[in-house]
Design a protein around this motif. Sequence first.
Motif, PDB file in Angstrom:
ATOM      1  N   MET A   1      45.500  67.902  83.992  1.00  0.00           N
ATOM      2  CA  MET A   1      44.416  66.964  84.196  1.00  0.00           C
ATOM      3  C   MET A   1      43.298  67.661  84.956  1.00  0.00           C
ATOM      4  O   MET A   1      43.531  68.360  85.915  1.00  0.00           O
ATOM      5  CB  MET A   1      44.910  65.751  84.985  1.00  0.00           C
ATOM      6  CG  MET A   1      43.802  64.825  85.373  1.00  0.00           C
ATOM      7  SD  MET A   1      44.293  63.300  86.218  1.00  0.00           S
ATOM      8  CE  MET A   1      45.599  63.775  87.260  1.00  0.00           C
TER       9      MET A   1
ATOM     10  N   SER B   1      37.942  66.598  87.587  1.00  0.00           N
ATOM     11  CA  SER B   1      36.851  65.642  87.428  1.00  0.00           C
ATOM     12  C   SER B   1      37.361  64.202  87.367  1.00  0.00           C
ATOM     13  O   SER B   1      36.637  63.275  87.713  1.00  0.00           O
ATOM     14  CB  SER B   1      36.030  65.963  86.187  1.00  0.00           C
ATOM     15  OG  SER B   1      36.816  65.815  85.021  1.00  0.00           O
ATOM     16  N   TYR B   2      38.597  64.003  86.954  1.00  0.00           N
ATOM     17  CA  TYR B   2      39.145  62.655  86.877  1.00  0.00           C
ATOM     18  C   TYR B   2      39.339  62.053  88.267  1.00  0.00           C
ATOM     19  O   TYR B   2      39.224  60.844  88.433  1.00  0.00           O
ATOM     20  CB  TYR B   2      40.466  62.634  86.102  1.00  0.00           C
ATOM     21  CG  TYR B   2      40.247  62.700  84.616  1.00  0.00           C
ATOM     22  CD1 TYR B   2      40.169  61.541  83.862  1.00  0.00           C
ATOM     23  CD2 TYR B   2      40.111  63.922  83.969  1.00  0.00           C
ATOM     24  CE1 TYR B   2      39.954  61.597  82.486  1.00  0.00           C
ATOM     25  CE2 TYR B   2      39.897  63.986  82.603  1.00  0.00           C
ATOM     26  CZ  TYR B   2      39.814  62.822  81.868  1.00  0.00           C
ATOM     27  OH  TYR B   2      39.598  62.872  80.516  1.00  0.00           O
ATOM     28  N   THR B   3      39.636  62.878  89.258  1.00  0.00           N
ATOM     29  CA  THR B   3      39.831  62.356  90.607  1.00  0.00           C
ATOM     30  C   THR B   3      38.524  61.848  91.187  1.00  0.00           C
ATOM     31  O   THR B   3      38.531  61.068  92.130  1.00  0.00           O
ATOM     32  CB  THR B   3      40.427  63.431  91.538  1.00  0.00           C
ATOM     33  OG1 THR B   3      39.530  64.545  91.600  1.00  0.00           O
ATOM     34  CG2 THR B   3      41.786  63.882  91.052  1.00  0.00           C
TER      35      THR B   3
ATOM     36  N   LEU C   1      36.188  60.212  89.337  1.00  0.00           N
ATOM     37  CA  LEU C   1      35.713  59.051  88.578  1.00  0.00           C
ATOM     38  C   LEU C   1      36.032  57.754  89.313  1.00  0.00           C
ATOM     39  O   LEU C   1      37.055  57.647  89.994  1.00  0.00           O
ATOM     40  CB  LEU C   1      36.373  59.012  87.197  1.00  0.00           C
ATOM     41  CG  LEU C   1      35.978  60.112  86.220  1.00  0.00           C
ATOM     42  CD1 LEU C   1      36.805  59.984  84.943  1.00  0.00           C
ATOM     43  CD2 LEU C   1      34.490  60.058  85.902  1.00  0.00           C
TER      44      LEU C   1
ATOM     45  N   ASP D   1      35.327  53.660  85.265  1.00  0.00           N
ATOM     46  CA  ASP D   1      35.311  54.752  84.296  1.00  0.00           C
ATOM     47  C   ASP D   1      36.727  55.099  83.836  1.00  0.00           C
ATOM     48  O   ASP D   1      36.967  55.334  82.648  1.00  0.00           O
ATOM     49  CB  ASP D   1      34.644  55.994  84.894  1.00  0.00           C
ATOM     50  CG  ASP D   1      33.142  55.840  85.047  1.00  0.00           C
ATOM     51  OD1 ASP D   1      32.544  55.045  84.297  1.00  0.00           O
ATOM     52  OD2 ASP D   1      32.570  56.507  85.926  1.00  0.00           O
ATOM     53  N   LEU D   2      37.656  55.138  84.786  1.00  0.00           N
ATOM     54  CA  LEU D   2      39.042  55.456  84.435  1.00  0.00           C
ATOM     55  C   LEU D   2      39.624  54.403  83.491  1.00  0.00           C
ATOM     56  O   LEU D   2      40.294  54.742  82.512  1.00  0.00           O
ATOM     57  CB  LEU D   2      39.901  55.580  85.690  1.00  0.00           C
ATOM     58  CG  LEU D   2      39.663  56.822  86.532  1.00  0.00           C
ATOM     59  CD1 LEU D   2      40.425  56.717  87.851  1.00  0.00           C
ATOM     60  CD2 LEU D   2      40.076  58.075  85.783  1.00  0.00           C
TER      61      LEU D   2
ATOM     62  N   ARG E   1      38.146  54.836  80.033  1.00  0.00           N
ATOM     63  CA  ARG E   1      38.716  55.991  79.334  1.00  0.00           C
ATOM     64  C   ARG E   1      40.174  55.737  78.943  1.00  0.00           C
ATOM     65  O   ARG E   1      40.617  56.153  77.874  1.00  0.00           O
ATOM     66  CB  ARG E   1      38.601  57.240  80.196  1.00  0.00           C
ATOM     67  CG  ARG E   1      37.169  57.723  80.331  1.00  0.00           C
ATOM     68  CD  ARG E   1      37.089  58.927  81.232  1.00  0.00           C
ATOM     69  NE  ARG E   1      35.705  59.323  81.411  1.00  0.00           N
ATOM     70  CZ  ARG E   1      35.314  60.564  81.602  1.00  0.00           C
ATOM     71  NH1 ARG E   1      36.192  61.545  81.640  1.00  0.00           N
ATOM     72  NH2 ARG E   1      34.036  60.847  81.766  1.00  0.00           N
TER      73      ARG E   1
ATOM     74  N   ASP F   1      42.851  57.842  76.704  1.00  0.00           N
ATOM     75  CA  ASP F   1      42.724  59.111  77.426  1.00  0.00           C
ATOM     76  C   ASP F   1      43.899  59.219  78.394  1.00  0.00           C
ATOM     77  O   ASP F   1      43.965  58.502  79.391  1.00  0.00           O
ATOM     78  CB  ASP F   1      41.383  59.134  78.169  1.00  0.00           C
ATOM     79  CG  ASP F   1      41.127  60.443  78.892  1.00  0.00           C
ATOM     80  OD1 ASP F   1      42.106  61.094  79.339  1.00  0.00           O
ATOM     81  OD2 ASP F   1      39.946  60.801  79.026  1.00  0.00           O
TER      82      ASP F   1
ATOM     83  N   ASP G   1      44.752  61.560  80.509  1.00  0.00           N
ATOM     84  CA  ASP G   1      44.413  62.020  81.855  1.00  0.00           C
ATOM     85  C   ASP G   1      43.850  60.882  82.705  1.00  0.00           C
ATOM     86  O   ASP G   1      44.114  60.801  83.903  1.00  0.00           O
ATOM     87  CB  ASP G   1      43.417  63.184  81.795  1.00  0.00           C
ATOM     88  CG  ASP G   1      44.059  64.456  81.261  1.00  0.00           C
ATOM     89  OD1 ASP G   1      45.303  64.583  81.351  1.00  0.00           O
ATOM     90  OD2 ASP G   1      43.328  65.324  80.760  1.00  0.00           O
ATOM     91  N   ALA G   2      43.081  59.989  82.092  1.00  0.00           N
ATOM     92  CA  ALA G   2      42.554  58.836  82.823  1.00  0.00           C
ATOM     93  C   ALA G   2      43.700  57.912  83.230  1.00  0.00           C
ATOM     94  O   ALA G   2      43.745  57.423  84.371  1.00  0.00           O
ATOM     95  CB  ALA G   2      41.536  58.085  81.974  1.00  0.00           C
TER      96      ALA G   2
ATOM     97  N   GLU H   1      45.564  59.423  86.122  1.00  0.00           N
ATOM     98  CA  GLU H   1      44.832  59.278  87.380  1.00  0.00           C
ATOM     99  C   GLU H   1      44.956  57.860  87.929  1.00  0.00           C
ATOM    100  O   GLU H   1      45.104  57.662  89.138  1.00  0.00           O
ATOM    101  CB  GLU H   1      43.360  59.655  87.203  1.00  0.00           C
ATOM    102  CG  GLU H   1      42.515  59.496  88.453  1.00  0.00           C
ATOM    103  CD  GLU H   1      42.973  60.334  89.644  1.00  0.00           C
ATOM    104  OE1 GLU H   1      42.597  59.984  90.786  1.00  0.00           O
ATOM    105  OE2 GLU H   1      43.709  61.328  89.471  1.00  0.00           O
TER     106      GLU H   1
END
Length: 193
Positions: free
Chosen positions: A1, A4-6, A8, A12-13, A16, A21, A23-24, A27
């Motif tokens: 992952m 950048s996801y951390t 968001l 947004d998560l 996604r 997604d 990875d979203a 997270e």
Amino acid sequence: MSNSYTELDVADLVGRARDHDRDAWAELVRRYAPVVWRVARAHCSEADAKDVSQHTWITLAERLSRVRDPDRLAGWLATTARREALRLLASRRTEAQPDWWPEAVEDPHPEHWPEPRALRGARDRLLWRAFAALPERCQRLLGLLAFAPELTYAQLGHALGIKLGTVGPVRGRCLHELRRQLAVRGLCEGAAG
């Protein structure tokens, strides 16, 4: 992952994650798993808490497309975990004891004897009645404080739709009202006035 996801925000998560997604989703789980776990463990054994946690995440996955206010996700997850834990406990109470279950087991610990347990049970029932008499906003706030103490006031404010500067005063008023409700029921002295 990706890191950048951390960075968001929750909206947004959630967006996604709705678009599949992974990875979203990972997270979201990383951020909120401690909340779900603490609520589950507050009600259940470790093994049952694992089931409650898993069911809570499955419920979110099934309903992710219907999440209208992502900023309140922490509160939604805590409420869902609590309801699932209570549902699990209620289903266990209705299960019949097997024929081989012993009628009485000698317990050397007085706190496990029937009388103190009965008194604790009566006290707990009165406490929950007092809690149920609180306004919904107080129930949600005090519930999150009790079962997810790691949440900051900012997170609590977002989850409950309360301005950051008013979380503390609202908490104080809710605790005062809880003490008053307890006094009315004879569990707390001097707060009924």
